[in-house]
Each structure stands twice: as structure tokens, then as C-alpha cells.
Scaffold this motif. Structure first.
Motif, PDB file in Angstrom:
ATOM      1  N   THR A 179      11.027   0.723  -4.840  1.00 57.12           N
ATOM      2  CA  THR A 179      10.514   2.044  -5.546  1.00 57.12           C
ATOM      3  C   THR A 179      11.048   2.009  -6.922  1.00 57.12           C
ATOM      4  O   THR A 179       9.963   2.035  -7.954  1.00 57.12           O
ATOM      5  CB  THR A 179      11.109   3.366  -5.029  1.00 57.12           C
ATOM      6  N   SER A 187       0.891  -1.301   0.251  1.00 56.40           N
ATOM      7  CA  SER A 187       0.123   0.019   0.079  1.00 56.40           C
ATOM      8  C   SER A 187       1.041   1.162   0.027  1.00 56.40           C
ATOM      9  O   SER A 187       2.149   1.038   0.182  1.00 56.40           O
ATOM     10  CB  SER A 187      -0.852  -0.013   1.348  1.00 56.40           C
ATOM     11  N   PRO A 188       0.458   2.445  -0.315  1.00 61.62           N
ATOM     12  CA  PRO A 188       1.073   3.573  -0.286  1.00 61.62           C
ATOM     13  C   PRO A 188       1.553   3.665   1.048  1.00 61.62           C
ATOM     14  O   PRO A 188       2.971   4.202   1.413  1.00 61.62           O
ATOM     15  CB  PRO A 188       0.101   4.837  -0.372  1.00 61.62           C
ATOM     16  N   LYS A 189       1.014   3.317   2.352  1.00 61.40           N
ATOM     17  CA  LYS A 189       1.972   3.618   3.686  1.00 61.40           C
ATOM     18  C   LYS A 189       2.796   2.378   3.710  1.00 61.40           C
ATOM     19  O   LYS A 189       3.731   2.663   4.482  1.00 61.40           O
ATOM     20  CB  LYS A 189       0.558   3.232   4.891  1.00 61.40           C
ATOM     21  N   PRO A 216       0.813   1.991 -10.108  1.00 61.12           N
ATOM     22  CA  PRO A 216      -0.237   1.672  -9.017  1.00 61.12           C
ATOM     23  C   PRO A 216      -1.648   1.360  -9.401  1.00 61.12           C
ATOM     24  O   PRO A 216      -1.912   1.854 -10.636  1.00 61.12           O
ATOM     25  CB  PRO A 216      -0.419   3.097  -8.241  1.00 61.12           C
ATOM     26  N   GLY A 244      -3.846   2.665  -5.057  1.00 61.40           N
ATOM     27  CA  GLY A 244      -2.607   3.327  -5.004  1.00 61.40           C
ATOM     28  C   GLY A 244      -1.531   1.990  -4.619  1.00 61.40           C
ATOM     29  O   GLY A 244      -0.309   2.382  -4.225  1.00 61.40           O
ATOM     30  N   TRP A 245      -2.053   0.691  -4.634  1.00 58.90           N
ATOM     31  CA  TRP A 245      -1.078  -0.493  -4.126  1.00 58.90           C
ATOM     32  C   TRP A 245      -0.074  -0.615  -5.633  1.00 58.90           C
ATOM     33  O   TRP A 245      -0.512  -0.452  -6.621  1.00 58.90           O
ATOM     34  CB  TRP A 245      -1.861  -1.586  -3.853  1.00 58.90           C
ATOM     35  N   GLU A 304      -0.400  -3.724   5.345  1.00 55.04           N
ATOM     36  CA  GLU A 304       0.114  -2.921   4.461  1.00 55.04           C
ATOM     37  C   GLU A 304       1.123  -3.421   3.525  1.00 55.04           C
ATOM     38  O   GLU A 304       1.521  -2.978   2.403  1.00 55.04           O
ATOM     39  CB  GLU A 304       0.725  -1.481   4.887  1.00 55.04           C
ATOM     40  N   ARG A 330       5.981   3.576   2.145  1.00 51.99           N
ATOM     41  CA  ARG A 330       6.713   4.527   3.057  1.00 51.99           C
ATOM     42  C   ARG A 330       7.329   4.084   4.144  1.00 51.99           C
ATOM     43  O   ARG A 330       8.347   4.408   4.653  1.00 51.99           O
ATOM     44  CB  ARG A 330       5.545   5.844   3.368  1.00 51.99           C
TER      45      ARG A 330
END
Length: 324
Positions: free
Chosen positions: A264, A244-246, A270, A274-275, A298, A249
Motif C-alpha cells: 500500500t 487489482s483492487p481485490k 491507480p 483501479g489497478w 488479480e 485486499r
């Protein structure tokens, strides 16, 4: 000890100008009476030092009494105050030495360079240890450093990862390295250099005998080759994972900058939520299971199937524990 304190008084007055006996006493952690005696000793030695009484009084050196340091550029002077790491120096028993050395340098610099070096100390602080962990306890670090410096052989009782867990080793200590806030000893047993984590030394006994360092041994070169070999051994496979985006991060804090960068770079486009699907290196399936479980909901492992099943089993067992 007293000679060092007299020199410190002289350098403090060169650096800061006028100082009271109380200020000197607090700086040097002695009594005011001791400062009075030390000032008298400096007078007797011919140091042009005078004092004024009263609320705005204090001790001061006669104008022009200064040892000049020549040949040092502004950038060189500034860099000297970025090289001292007070925590590691203190662990080696050199905290006071580093402080005294910087004080001597500061006192000897011309006014302009002294001001610039002072700004460096005010605005930059180097903190070597990493986040999310307490520093190692290293009760034998000073003994290790003394053996390295004195070039004498030691015998240690050492705790390692594999069986037998505790071993006895007779070592020729070549050097110490601080890496990520942890201390390592580079030492030879039977002339073969190896790396030992200082916090895992359970006992240390100096043997009172010297040794000869191998000709051509360079600590920095050995350490770099050790890191290269460690990295090559560490990475044993890859994982295809959805994040996931979280989760993407959080990967930086949980698994490090290098893994996050590769995630990255390898990420596909995505989806609507957003995954992203990406590939990351792992040390092994057992290690990866613990690391990826920290990402919780996540992250979803796609491949390899072995790791995917291990995480399923762990989640199922957690469900039983929590009566879900």
C-alpha cells in the motif's frame, strides 16, 4: 488430588456463594457422594460451612469467611484474566493449574474487583493460533517442558528441512516459546543456543543428567535476536507487481500484514480500472511463485523477469493439465 478438590470447593463457594452438591459435582467432575464426603472433611477441618435442604438449598460459607487479597488495583486484577491462554496451557499440561490459579485469585478479590475481573472473562478471549491451518501435533511438548523446568539434558531425533533430513541431537533445553500458535524449543548443543520446532521432534529421551544454564542467558532477548536474524535472512529480494483492487485486499490474508502495508505504501496511482503498480519484499523467487499464484488473475508480476517467466511456465503447465 483430594486436597486440591477440597480447596476448589472452598474457593467456588467463596466466589459464587450458595451452590448445591449437584452443581459442585458437575463443576469438579466427581460424584455427588464424593461432594458429601468432601463437605464433611471441610466441616471436620473447622471450615464454617453449612447446608440447607430443599429445592433452593445448597452449601454456603458463613458471611465474612474470606481471604482478602490486598494491594491489587482494578487494572491489575483485570489484566490477570487476560494473561491465561487456555489452549497453550492445556498443551503444557497446565490447564487445570491455570484454572485453579484464576479461581483462587477471583475468590480472594473484593466484590468490586471480582465483578470487573468477571466481565473481562466474559468479554475478551485470546486465541493464539493463526487462521487457515490446523495446529501442530506436539506429542513431546510436555516432555520438553519437563526437561526445561527440571533442567535436565535430553536426546532427540529431529526432522529438519535440509539434508540429512533426520538428525540426532543431545541438547540442554533452555526454554520453550509459543509463536503464532506453534511451539519452539530453545536449546543448546555444544553450548550454542539454537531453535527447534517441537512438532518436528520425532523421538525424545531424557538422559537423567543435569546441566548448567549459561550465566546471563535471557530467553526473551535470545528470541528477539532470533526473530531479527530470521527476518534479515528471509527477505532476499523485491518484486514489482500490478494488483487489482481485490488482489490488494487479499494480499493481507495471503502474505501477511507487513507485506500488505508495504504494498500500500509503495503503490503508485491507480489506473482507470483501479489497478496499482507496487513493490513487495519476497523470500526468494521459488517461494514467491507459489505465493503470487494464489492471487490468480488479480496480480501480474512485472519484475524480475526470472519470476515472471516462472509464473508463465506454471500457467502454461496448468493449461496442459486442464487441456486448455
Amino acid at each position: 488430588m483430594r486436597a486440591a478438590r477440597l480447596l476448589s470447593i472452598l474457593l467456588l463457594l467463596q466466589t459464587r456463594g450458595r451452590m448445591t452438591a449437584q452443581q459442585l459435582a458437575e463443576e469438579l467432575e466427581v460424584s455427588v457422594r464424593t461432594i458429601y464426603r468432601d463437605v464433611e472433611s471441610l466441616h471436620s477441618a473447622g471450615v464454617p460451612l453449612y447446608g440447607d435442604a430443599g429445592w433452593s438449598g445448597g452449601y454456603q460459607l458463613l458471611a465474612g469467611y474470606r481471604t482478602q487479597l490486598t494491594g491489587l488495583t482494578a487494572d491489575e486484577a483485570e489484566s490477570m484474566f487476560l494473561t491465561g491462554l487456555p489452549g497453550p496451557a492445556a498443551e503444557l499440561g497446565l490447564g487445570a493449574v491455570v484454572t485453579a490459579a484464576q479461581l483462587k485469585l477471583l475468590a480472594a478479590l473484593p466484590a468490586e474487583l471480582r465483578d470487573r475481573a468477571g466481565r473481562i472473562r466474559e468479554r475478551f478471549h485470546l486465541d493464539a493460533p493463526g487462521w487457515y491451518r490446523n495446529p501442530d501435533e506436539v506429542p513431546h511438548l510436555m516432555a520438553v517442558a519437563e526437561a526445561v523446568w527440571g533442567q535436565h539434558r535430553i536426546r532427540i531425533r529431529y526432522r529438519r528441512w535440509e539434508a540429512p533430513r533426520e538428525v540426532i541431537r543431545t541438547l540442554d533445553p533452555y526454554g520453550v516459546v509459543l509463536k503464532g500458535g506453534r511451539w519452539y524449543l530453545v536449546a543448546a548443543s555444544d553450548r550454542t543456543p539454537r531453535t527447534y520446532r517441537v512438532s518436528e521432534i520425532l523421538e525424545l529421551h531424557p538422559l537423567g543428567e543435569g546441566f548448567t544454564r549459561p550465566e546471563g542467558f535471557v530467553l526473551q532477548d535470545y528470541w528477539q535476536s532470533y526473530l531479527d536474524e530470521f527476518e534479515a535472512r528471509r527477505i532476499q529480494g523485491k518484486v514489482v507487481i500490478r494488483l487489482s483492487p481485490k488482489g490488494l485486499r487479499r494480499l493481507h490474508d495471503l502474505m501477511g500484514q507487513a507485506v500488505a502495508r508495504q504494498a500500500t505504501e509503495n503503490a503508485g496511482p491507480p489506473d482507470s480500472d483501479g489497478w496499482v503498480t507496487t513493490t513487495i519484499p519476497i523470500e526468494g523467487t521459488e517461494h514467491a511463485r507459489g505465493e503470487l499464484l494464489r492471487l490468480g488473475a488479480e496480480a501480474v508480476v512485472e519484475e524480475p523477469e526470472e519470476l515472471r517467466q516462472m509464473i508463465k511456465d506454471a500457467i502454461r503447465e496448468l493449461g496442459v493439465r486442464y487441456q486448455l
